[in-house]
Design a protein around this motif. Structure first.
Motif, PDB file in Angstrom:
ATOM      1  N   TYR A  26      -4.972  -3.414   8.259  1.00  0.00           N
ATOM      2  CA  TYR A  26      -4.035  -4.455   8.419  1.00  0.00           C
ATOM      3  C   TYR A  26      -4.129  -5.781   7.952  1.00  0.00           C
ATOM      4  O   TYR A  26      -3.322  -6.590   7.681  1.00  0.00           O
ATOM      5  CB  TYR A  26      -3.740  -4.571  10.039  1.00  0.00           C
ATOM      6  N   SER A  41       0.045  -5.014   0.685  1.00  0.00           N
ATOM      7  CA  SER A  41       0.502  -3.987  -0.234  1.00  0.00           C
ATOM      8  C   SER A  41      -0.260  -2.780  -0.330  1.00  0.00           C
ATOM      9  O   SER A  41       0.246  -1.705  -0.509  1.00  0.00           O
ATOM     10  CB  SER A  41       0.788  -4.591  -1.725  1.00  0.00           C
ATOM     11  N   SER A  78       2.272   3.891  12.092  1.00  0.00           N
ATOM     12  CA  SER A  78       2.979   2.652  12.645  1.00  0.00           C
ATOM     13  C   SER A  78       3.415   1.568  11.722  1.00  0.00           C
ATOM     14  O   SER A  78       3.589   0.560  12.145  1.00  0.00           O
ATOM     15  CB  SER A  78       1.443   2.071  13.478  1.00  0.00           C
ATOM     16  N   TYR A  79       3.211   1.725  10.398  1.00  0.00           N
ATOM     17  CA  TYR A  79       3.884   0.843   9.353  1.00  0.00           C
ATOM     18  C   TYR A  79       5.256   0.454   9.763  1.00  0.00           C
ATOM     19  O   TYR A  79       5.459  -0.714   9.717  1.00  0.00           O
ATOM     20  CB  TYR A  79       3.841   1.627   8.151  1.00  0.00           C
ATOM     21  N   HIS A  80       6.208   1.254  10.365  1.00  0.00           N
ATOM     22  CA  HIS A  80       7.486   0.742  10.615  1.00  0.00           C
ATOM     23  C   HIS A  80       7.732  -0.117  12.137  1.00  0.00           C
ATOM     24  O   HIS A  80       8.571  -0.722  12.345  1.00  0.00           O
ATOM     25  CB  HIS A  80       8.301   1.935  10.778  1.00  0.00           C
ATOM     26  N   ASP A  81       6.485  -0.042  12.641  1.00  0.00           N
ATOM     27  CA  ASP A  81       6.363  -0.889  14.010  1.00  0.00           C
ATOM     28  C   ASP A  81       6.170  -2.391  13.695  1.00  0.00           C
ATOM     29  O   ASP A  81       6.527  -3.183  14.403  1.00  0.00           O
ATOM     30  CB  ASP A  81       5.228  -0.391  14.790  1.00  0.00           C
ATOM     31  N   PHE A  82       5.737  -2.595  12.472  1.00  0.00           N
ATOM     32  CA  PHE A  82       5.161  -4.227  12.112  1.00  0.00           C
ATOM     33  C   PHE A  82       6.152  -4.480  10.655  1.00  0.00           C
ATOM     34  O   PHE A  82       5.710  -5.026   9.988  1.00  0.00           O
ATOM     35  CB  PHE A  82       3.944  -3.909  11.497  1.00  0.00           C
ATOM     36  N   GLU A  83       7.527  -4.072  10.804  1.00  0.00           N
ATOM     37  CA  GLU A  83       8.386  -4.522   9.727  1.00  0.00           C
ATOM     38  C   GLU A  83       8.772  -6.149   9.603  1.00  0.00           C
ATOM     39  O   GLU A  83       8.981  -6.537   8.716  1.00  0.00           O
ATOM     40  CB  GLU A  83       9.909  -3.780   9.935  1.00  0.00           C
ATOM     41  N   ASN A  84       8.340  -6.561  11.007  1.00  0.00           N
ATOM     42  CA  ASN A  84       8.593  -8.090  10.834  1.00  0.00           C
ATOM     43  C   ASN A  84       7.353  -8.724  10.543  1.00  0.00           C
ATOM     44  O   ASN A  84       7.569 -10.159  10.480  1.00  0.00           O
ATOM     45  CB  ASN A  84       9.124  -8.508  12.448  1.00  0.00           C
TER      46      ASN A  84
END
Length: 160
Positions: A33, A113, A102-108
């Protein structure tokens, strides 16, 4: 399983195991992360310590195969402890899959990269580790033999 043992010889399995274990030990210190290495977290040292048992087992199987020896009690105990460590490998695989998904849980949030490529690499390496560990057990059964200690005295040479 017999087909896999023929496709992946003992030497190939040993080489893949060593490369995978070393790679996962290095990647275990990497924070996916934050894109940093953490050498002062004690949790990061658990996996490398457990891999010591795996390396010793690989050496024991290699020695038994090259010297054409029979399995013994310490090797059996080492293999049984590796069965427990295999469960840790399975846990780490599932944990890595959960982290990558869980990548999409942290879009904000701004994620590095390298999150997806290194996450997928880690998951792939854990899957390879599970596979080669099972292959190693198969090679031990095929090349060294089963743990049959009822005939242990017949296989022992007292002059060695």
């Amino acid at each position: 399983m017999k087909l896999m043992l023929r496709i992946f010889s003992w030497k190939v399995t040993l080489l893949i195991s060593v490369i995978t274990l070393i790679s996962l030990c290095i990647l275990g210190f990497y924070g996916i992360y934050t894109d940093k290495f953490y050498f002062f977290k004690l949790d990061n040292y658990i996996f490398p310590i457990l891999t010591i048992v795996h390396f010793i087992y690989l050496y024991a199987v290699w020695f038994k195969i090259t010297e054409n020896e029979y399995p013994d009690v310490p090797m059996r105990n080492l293999e049984y402890s590796l069965y427990l460590i295999f469960l840790v490998y399975l846990y780490k695989t599932v944990d890595s899959v959960l982290v990558v998904t869980s990548y999409h849980d942290f879009e904000n949030f701004v994620l590095p990269s390298t999150f997806v490529p290194l996450g997928n690499t880690t998951v792939g390496l854990y899957v390879v580790l599970l596979f080669v560990t099972l292959l190693t057990f198969g090679h031990r059964r095929k090349s060294v033999g089963p743990y049959d200690f009822s005939s242990f005295n017949e296989n022992m040479d007292s002059w060695q």
